[in-house]
Enzyme design. Sequence first.
Site, PDB file in Angstrom:
ATOM      1  N   ASP A   1      56.521  40.804  52.094  1.00 23.18           N
ATOM      2  CA  ASP A   1      56.106  42.138  51.305  1.00 23.18           C
ATOM      3  C   ASP A   1      56.575  41.082  49.855  1.00 23.18           C
ATOM      4  OD1 ASP A   1      55.626  44.696  50.370  1.00 23.18           O
ATOM      5  OD2 ASP A   1      57.504  44.844  49.295  1.00 23.18           O
TER       6      ASP A   1
ATOM      7  N   ASN B   1      52.007  44.501  38.055  1.00 17.81           N
ATOM      8  CA  ASN B   1      50.532  45.777  38.004  1.00 17.81           C
ATOM      9  C   ASN B   1      51.191  46.752  36.573  1.00 17.81           C
ATOM     10  OD1 ASN B   1      48.758  45.020  39.659  1.00 17.81           O
ATOM     11  ND2 ASN B   1      49.721  46.512  40.955  1.00 17.81           N
TER      12      ASN B   1
ATOM     13  N   HIS C   1      45.990  45.909  36.892  1.00 18.77           N
ATOM     14  CA  HIS C   1      45.937  45.631  37.879  1.00 18.77           C
ATOM     15  C   HIS C   1      44.848  44.422  38.430  1.00 18.77           C
ATOM     16  CE1 HIS C   1      46.945  49.305  39.065  1.00 18.77           C
ATOM     17  NE2 HIS C   1      46.320  49.679  38.113  1.00 18.77           N
TER      18      HIS C   1
ATOM     19  N   ASP D   1      45.647  42.018  41.296  1.00 20.95           N
ATOM     20  CA  ASP D   1      44.276  41.139  42.142  1.00 20.95           C
ATOM     21  C   ASP D   1      45.028  40.189  42.409  1.00 20.95           C
ATOM     22  OD1 ASP D   1      43.719  44.109  42.978  1.00 20.95           O
ATOM     23  OD2 ASP D   1      41.882  43.849  41.885  1.00 20.95           O
TER      24      ASP D   1
ATOM     25  N   GLU E   1      51.466  45.830  48.773  1.00 24.33           N
ATOM     26  CA  GLU E   1      51.490  44.789  49.081  1.00 24.33           C
ATOM     27  C   GLU E   1      51.948  43.841  49.700  1.00 24.33           C
ATOM     28  OE1 GLU E   1      54.405  47.014  46.971  1.00 24.33           O
ATOM     29  OE2 GLU E   1      52.128  47.117  47.396  1.00 24.33           O
TER      30      GLU E   1
END
Length: 242
Positions: free
Chosen positions: A112, A120, A125, A129, A155
């Site tokens: 994780d 973010n 965002h 990404d 994630e």
Amino acid sequence: MRILEPRSGSAVVGRFAVVVCLIALVNVGFMRAYGMSHLVTPLYYVLHAVFVGGPFVLFALFVIVFQIRLQRKLSFLSRKDGLTGLNNRRTFFEHTDSRRKECKDGVLLLVDADNFKRINDTYGHQTGDICLKRIAKTLRKNVRHDDIIGRVGGEEFAIFLRNTSLEQARAVGERLTKPIIFRPVNGSSVRDLRVTLSVGAAMNFADQPLDTLFARADQALYKAKADGRARLVVWTEQLPMH
């Protein structure tokens, strides 16, 4: 349809020539059947097949190529995560369950991204990404070709290391906890950013249900997060439930 699919320019020419010849032979048979073969020359059959049947042949080849490429794309999207190209959750579960039956030893790693929401919220965002893609690249780099990798959540990632001892898996997991450097979107005033990973590991056993394996790895991951992140925790029976 896949048999007819041309995979190169020369294949297109070859299939076109074969079909045109077949059309010409059909024309010959038709003219002979009606007793009119003496009215035309052999060149007529060839030209008629090329200029009358040829466009339809090319259109049919185009449709075949388009349909097969579309099928492949849809098949890819149904099995893979669109952002990272890794296995999606369903495919990862299917492949892992199958692989567990083939090998005696194996370890599941749940991975994780630490504080991903902050990335973010702070940088957008698009940068998030880019971060996920960089994580996926790092995971691929640190495992073998036969190991299974998937993105199983926003994630959250998972790796099944086949025929791997707990000591070997620990070495892989420790490497994954090192900071990962990535560059934000173009035009950003921010230079390189860093993200760390928390890893939970659980040993696979032949008689262990897949759900139990995932639950144990998730329990270890939760412990890694609670202990300060950027670390590997291996599941043991002493871990508290969350």
